[in-house]
Write a protein that holds these residues in place. Structure first.
Motif, mmCIF file in Angstrom:
data_model
loop_
_atom_site.group_PDB
_atom_site.id
_atom_site.type_symbol
_atom_site.label_atom_id
_atom_site.label_comp_id
_atom_site.label_asym_id
_atom_site.label_seq_id
_atom_site.Cartn_x
_atom_site.Cartn_y
_atom_site.Cartn_z
ATOM 1 N N THR A 30 0.831 -1.199 0.000
ATOM 2 C CA THR A 30 0.000 0.000 0.000
ATOM 3 C C THR A 30 0.871 1.258 0.000
ATOM 4 O OG1 THR A 30 -0.144 0.131 2.409
ATOM 5 C CG2 THR A 30 -1.813 -1.212 1.289
ATOM 6 N N PRO A 31 0.325 2.392 -0.441
ATOM 7 C CA PRO A 31 1.115 3.626 -0.467
ATOM 8 C C PRO A 31 1.518 4.141 0.922
ATOM 9 C CG PRO A 31 -0.834 3.834 -1.862
ATOM 10 C CD PRO A 31 -0.968 2.555 -1.089
ATOM 11 N N SER A 32 0.735 3.840 1.940
ATOM 12 C CA SER A 32 1.041 4.362 3.280
ATOM 13 C C SER A 32 2.130 3.531 3.955
ATOM 14 C CB SER A 32 -0.213 4.355 4.154
ATOM 15 O OG SER A 32 -0.476 3.052 4.639
ATOM 16 N N TRP A 33 2.693 4.080 5.013
ATOM 17 C CA TRP A 33 3.712 3.377 5.791
ATOM 18 C C TRP A 33 3.117 2.814 7.090
ATOM 19 C CZ3 TRP A 33 8.704 2.111 4.704
ATOM 20 C CH2 TRP A 33 9.180 2.561 3.475
ATOM 21 N N THR A 34 1.817 2.601 7.116
ATOM 22 C CA THR A 34 1.152 2.079 8.314
ATOM 23 C C THR A 34 1.680 0.703 8.680
ATOM 24 O OG1 THR A 34 -0.822 3.334 7.738
ATOM 25 C CG2 THR A 34 -1.087 1.560 9.345
ATOM 26 N N VAL A 35 1.886 -0.153 7.684
ATOM 27 C CA VAL A 35 2.415 -1.498 7.916
ATOM 28 C C VAL A 35 3.860 -1.516 7.419
ATOM 29 C CG1 VAL A 35 2.183 -3.948 7.405
ATOM 30 C CG2 VAL A 35 0.137 -2.536 7.650
ATOM 31 N N ASN A 36 4.807 -1.591 8.362
ATOM 32 C CA ASN A 36 6.230 -1.630 8.008
ATOM 33 C C ASN A 36 7.002 -2.361 9.085
ATOM 34 O OD1 ASN A 36 7.809 0.400 9.860
ATOM 35 N ND2 ASN A 36 5.869 1.403 9.359
ATOM 36 N N GLY A 45 18.176 -10.315 10.952
ATOM 37 C CA GLY A 45 17.548 -9.968 12.216
ATOM 38 C C GLY A 45 16.061 -10.231 12.152
ATOM 39 N N GLN A 46 15.363 -9.650 13.113
ATOM 40 C CA GLN A 46 13.912 -9.791 13.165
ATOM 41 C C GLN A 46 13.314 -8.398 13.308
ATOM 42 O OE1 GLN A 46 12.405 -12.535 16.053
ATOM 43 N NE2 GLN A 46 10.376 -12.526 15.139
ATOM 44 N N GLY A 47 12.700 -7.945 12.223
ATOM 45 C CA GLY A 47 12.057 -6.643 12.242
ATOM 46 C C GLY A 47 10.780 -6.680 13.054
ATOM 47 N N VAL A 48 10.421 -5.514 13.580
ATOM 48 C CA VAL A 48 9.169 -5.368 14.309
ATOM 49 C C VAL A 48 8.351 -4.276 13.645
ATOM 50 C CG1 VAL A 48 10.085 -6.200 16.508
ATOM 51 C CG2 VAL A 48 10.191 -3.768 15.978
ATOM 52 N N GLN A 49 7.046 -4.369 13.810
ATOM 53 C CA GLN A 49 6.144 -3.375 13.243
ATOM 54 C C GLN A 49 6.538 -1.984 13.745
ATOM 55 O OE1 GLN A 49 3.762 -3.296 10.932
ATOM 56 N NE2 GLN A 49 3.374 -1.179 11.385
ATOM 57 N N ASP A 67 6.989 -12.123 6.242
ATOM 58 C CA ASP A 67 6.022 -11.149 6.746
ATOM 59 C C ASP A 67 5.199 -11.651 7.929
ATOM 60 O OD1 ASP A 67 3.967 -12.740 5.692
ATOM 61 O OD2 ASP A 67 3.588 -11.411 4.002
ATOM 62 N N LEU A 68 5.411 -12.898 8.320
ATOM 63 C CA LEU A 68 4.705 -13.443 9.476
ATOM 64 C C LEU A 68 5.439 -13.102 10.773
ATOM 65 C CD1 LEU A 68 2.220 -15.148 10.209
ATOM 66 C CD2 LEU A 68 3.665 -17.159 10.066
ATOM 67 N N ASP A 69 6.772 -13.262 10.764
ATOM 68 C CA ASP A 69 7.531 -13.012 11.991
ATOM 69 C C ASP A 69 8.553 -11.877 11.869
ATOM 70 O OD1 ASP A 69 9.618 -14.147 10.548
ATOM 71 O OD2 ASP A 69 9.717 -15.960 11.761
ATOM 72 N N GLY A 70 8.669 -11.267 10.675
ATOM 73 C CA GLY A 70 9.570 -10.129 10.496
ATOM 74 C C GLY A 70 11.029 -10.476 10.295
#
Length: 77
Positions: A30-36, A45-49, A67-70
């Motif tokens: 999506t264009p927004s950065w709401t989900v990152n 590493g392991q990214g977090v929301q 995209d399940l655990d980052g």
């Protein structure tokens, strides 16, 4: 842009990605950065929301992301 795996819908890959030294994040389409997803560790590493930008060094990489655990990994070419 990353390609979704044909065997696991949560696995994504981008191959032969050239990056400058800097930072990046993973996000949805999506264009927004709401989900990152982000983290402060380079190469793997392991990214977090909403996490910090991921540091990267100049180079060419195959990049894997779940995209399940980052979890992510940059494999230098």
């Amino acid at each position: 842009a990353m390609t979704q795996s044909t065997f696991d819908s949560h696995q994504w890959v981008a191959t032969d990605v050239s990056t400058p030294t800097g930072t990046l994040k993973f996000k949805d389409e999506t264009p927004s950065w709401t989900v990152n997803w982000g983290s402060d560790t380079e190469m793997s590493g392991q990214g977090v929301q909403g996490g910090p930008n991921i540091p990267v060094k100049e180079g060419t990489y195959d990049i894997y992301f779940n995209d399940l655990d980052g979890r992510y990994q940059f494999i230098a070419k």
